[in-house]
Scaffold this motif. Structure first.
Motif, PDB file in Angstrom:
ATOM      1  N   ILE A 118       5.840  36.164  24.923  1.00 60.03           N
ATOM      2  CA  ILE A 118       6.827  35.287  24.086  1.00 60.03           C
ATOM      3  C   ILE A 118       6.334  34.770  22.774  1.00 60.03           C
ATOM      4  CG2 ILE A 118       7.939  34.942  26.286  1.00 60.03           C
ATOM      5  CD1 ILE A 118       6.739  32.096  26.282  1.00 60.03           C
ATOM      6  N   GLN A 119       7.299  34.231  22.067  1.00 61.78           N
ATOM      7  CA  GLN A 119       6.807  33.460  20.833  1.00 61.78           C
ATOM      8  C   GLN A 119       7.900  32.340  20.898  1.00 61.78           C
ATOM      9  OE1 GLN A 119       4.110  33.777  19.751  1.00 61.78           O
ATOM     10  NE2 GLN A 119       4.381  33.819  17.673  1.00 61.78           N
ATOM     11  N   PRO A 120       7.379  31.137  20.704  1.00 64.00           N
ATOM     12  CA  PRO A 120       8.461  29.926  20.768  1.00 64.00           C
ATOM     13  C   PRO A 120       9.290  29.850  19.408  1.00 64.00           C
ATOM     14  CG  PRO A 120       6.059  29.281  20.364  1.00 64.00           C
ATOM     15  CD  PRO A 120       5.934  30.891  20.589  1.00 64.00           C
ATOM     16  N   MET A 121      10.249  29.278  19.588  1.00 60.60           N
ATOM     17  CA  MET A 121      11.282  29.341  18.394  1.00 60.60           C
ATOM     18  C   MET A 121      12.010  28.108  18.643  1.00 60.60           C
ATOM     19  SD  MET A 121      13.850  32.401  18.392  1.00 60.60           S
ATOM     20  CE  MET A 121      15.186  32.411  19.239  1.00 60.60           C
ATOM     21  N   ILE A 122      12.512  27.661  17.543  1.00 57.76           N
ATOM     22  CA  ILE A 122      13.539  26.563  17.954  1.00 57.76           C
ATOM     23  C   ILE A 122      14.877  26.981  17.522  1.00 57.76           C
ATOM     24  CG2 ILE A 122      14.332  24.163  16.561  1.00 57.76           C
ATOM     25  CD1 ILE A 122      11.509  23.769  15.865  1.00 57.76           C
ATOM     26  N   VAL A 123      15.770  26.561  18.428  1.00 62.03           N
ATOM     27  CA  VAL A 123      17.239  27.217  18.570  1.00 62.03           C
ATOM     28  C   VAL A 123      18.120  25.850  18.493  1.00 62.03           C
ATOM     29  CG1 VAL A 123      19.091  28.357  19.727  1.00 62.03           C
ATOM     30  CG2 VAL A 123      16.707  29.291  19.477  1.00 62.03           C
ATOM     31  N   CYS A 124      18.998  25.729  17.680  1.00 58.05           N
ATOM     32  CA  CYS A 124      20.241  24.703  17.599  1.00 58.05           C
ATOM     33  C   CYS A 124      20.824  24.615  19.132  1.00 58.05           C
ATOM     34  CB  CYS A 124      21.058  24.846  16.558  1.00 58.05           C
ATOM     35  SG  CYS A 124      22.251  23.517  16.527  1.00 58.05           S
ATOM     36  N   GLU A 125      20.917  23.547  19.778  1.00 53.33           N
ATOM     37  CA  GLU A 125      21.626  23.698  21.311  1.00 53.33           C
ATOM     38  C   GLU A 125      23.118  23.933  20.762  1.00 53.33           C
ATOM     39  OE1 GLU A 125      21.492  20.756  25.199  1.00 53.33           O
ATOM     40  OE2 GLU A 125      21.033  19.883  22.928  1.00 53.33           O
ATOM     41  N   THR A 126      23.601  23.304  19.896  1.00 52.72           N
ATOM     42  CA  THR A 126      25.328  23.340  19.868  1.00 52.72           C
ATOM     43  C   THR A 126      25.578  24.736  19.338  1.00 52.72           C
ATOM     44  OG1 THR A 126      24.902  21.088  19.221  1.00 52.72           O
ATOM     45  CG2 THR A 126      26.936  22.463  18.346  1.00 52.72           C
ATOM     46  N   CYS A 127      24.999  25.567  18.134  1.00 51.90           N
ATOM     47  CA  CYS A 127      25.283  26.771  17.750  1.00 51.90           C
ATOM     48  C   CYS A 127      24.423  27.787  18.081  1.00 51.90           C
ATOM     49  CB  CYS A 127      25.305  26.629  16.231  1.00 51.90           C
ATOM     50  SG  CYS A 127      23.761  26.662  15.363  1.00 51.90           S
ATOM     51  N   VAL A 133      12.270  24.917   9.043  1.00 54.97           N
ATOM     52  CA  VAL A 133      12.265  23.464   8.541  1.00 54.97           C
ATOM     53  C   VAL A 133      13.363  23.523   7.319  1.00 54.97           C
ATOM     54  CG1 VAL A 133      10.436  24.178   7.109  1.00 54.97           C
ATOM     55  CG2 VAL A 133      10.568  21.979   7.784  1.00 54.97           C
ATOM     56  N   GLU A 134      13.597  24.669   6.646  1.00 54.50           N
ATOM     57  CA  GLU A 134      14.538  24.460   5.332  1.00 54.50           C
ATOM     58  C   GLU A 134      15.625  24.432   5.780  1.00 54.50           C
ATOM     59  OE1 GLU A 134      13.920  28.743   7.055  1.00 54.50           O
ATOM     60  OE2 GLU A 134      12.480  27.469   6.681  1.00 54.50           O
ATOM     61  N   ASP A 135      16.190  24.456   7.121  1.00 59.10           N
ATOM     62  CA  ASP A 135      17.520  24.525   7.439  1.00 59.10           C
ATOM     63  C   ASP A 135      17.793  22.888   7.962  1.00 59.10           C
ATOM     64  OD1 ASP A 135      18.095  27.245   7.388  1.00 59.10           O
ATOM     65  OD2 ASP A 135      17.115  27.344   9.376  1.00 59.10           O
ATOM     66  N   LEU A 136      16.698  22.057   8.096  1.00 61.40           N
ATOM     67  CA  LEU A 136      16.797  20.886   8.507  1.00 61.40           C
ATOM     68  C   LEU A 136      17.675  19.674   7.542  1.00 61.40           C
ATOM     69  CD1 LEU A 136      13.652  20.281  10.701  1.00 61.40           C
ATOM     70  CD2 LEU A 136      15.882  20.896  11.525  1.00 61.40           C
ATOM     71  N   GLN A 137      18.183  18.734   7.997  1.00 59.32           N
ATOM     72  CA  GLN A 137      18.850  17.510   7.310  1.00 59.32           C
ATOM     73  C   GLN A 137      17.974  16.343   7.896  1.00 59.32           C
ATOM     74  OE1 GLN A 137      22.767  16.843   7.432  1.00 59.32           O
ATOM     75  NE2 GLN A 137      22.669  15.163   6.020  1.00 59.32           N
ATOM     76  N   LEU A 138      17.116  15.847   7.267  1.00 63.62           N
ATOM     77  CA  LEU A 138      16.453  14.747   7.814  1.00 63.62           C
ATOM     78  C   LEU A 138      17.301  13.353   7.834  1.00 63.62           C
ATOM     79  CD1 LEU A 138      12.813  15.352   6.631  1.00 63.62           C
ATOM     80  CD2 LEU A 138      13.739  15.803   8.995  1.00 63.62           C
ATOM     81  N   VAL A 139      17.490  12.632   8.677  1.00 62.65           N
ATOM     82  CA  VAL A 139      18.412  11.291   8.637  1.00 62.65           C
ATOM     83  C   VAL A 139      17.655  10.173   9.239  1.00 62.65           C
ATOM     84  CG1 VAL A 139      20.290  10.083   9.314  1.00 62.65           C
ATOM     85  CG2 VAL A 139      20.494  12.691   8.719  1.00 62.65           C
ATOM     86  N   SER A 140      17.298   9.083   8.298  1.00 63.45           N
ATOM     87  CA  SER A 140      16.386   7.934   9.160  1.00 63.45           C
ATOM     88  C   SER A 140      17.370   7.083   9.809  1.00 63.45           C
ATOM     89  CB  SER A 140      15.881   7.439   8.068  1.00 63.45           C
ATOM     90  OG  SER A 140      15.036   6.123   8.419  1.00 63.45           O
TER      91      SER A 140
END
Length: 158
Positions: A118-127, A133-140
């Motif tokens: 296995i290789q870990p990956m980040i998956v959007c829970e919603t879609c 990292v290039e897909d992220l929108q950072l909101v303070s």
């Protein structure tokens, strides 16, 4: 639990998490319990931690709600991960994958699922899409803080 307002610098869940498990022995103890090694002697042997330091870390992990102690003999206990501790599985898996790539010549252990690595990956829970990292929108979300730092610099004493 640590609240980010109690820590210096930017209010951040990473800082709060590192305050709980950011030392070497804590995460290695979690790893061992996750692997089914629940007795102090097993955890000490497999982490290489000094016994006094390990005892202090296990006590903190119990106090912070990441582990619980359960007696199995009159004066002996085993350690079990709570739900919060179990959720560190993904963190440890990510650290293992990073270490396999950047800190080891050859992986000393391989995690498999149904016979394949296995290789870990980040998956959007919603879609359900994979996230980089290039897909992220950072909101303070911390009052008084922007992405570049505090809204107003504190006055410095001369």
């Amino acid at each position: 639990m640590t609240r980010t307002s109690e820590l210096p610098g930017r209010p951040c869940s990473v800082a709060a998490t590192l305050n709980l498990v950011g030392d070497r022995w804590s995460l290695l103890a979690v790893r061992e319990v996750l692997f089914g090694n629940r007795r102090f002697s097993q955890i000490a042997r497999n982490t290489g931690a000094p016994r006094d330091r390990l005892a202090a870390r296990l006590k903190s992990l119990v106090e912070d709600g990441l582990m619980e102690r359960r007696p199995y003999q009159a004066s002996r206990s085993e350690y079990y991960l709570t739900d919060a501790g179990m959720e560190l599985f993904s963190v440890l898996t990510a650290l293992l994958a990073w270490g396999d790539r950047w800190a080891q010549d050859e992986p000393p252990m391989v995690l498999q699922h149904q016979g394949h690595r296995i290789q870990p990956m980040i998956v959007c829970e919603t879609c359900g899409q994979r996230v980089g990292v290039e897909d992220l929108q950072l909101v303070s979300n911390a009052p008084g803080w922007t992405l570049s730092g505090p809204e107003e610099e504190p006055e410095r004493k001369a």
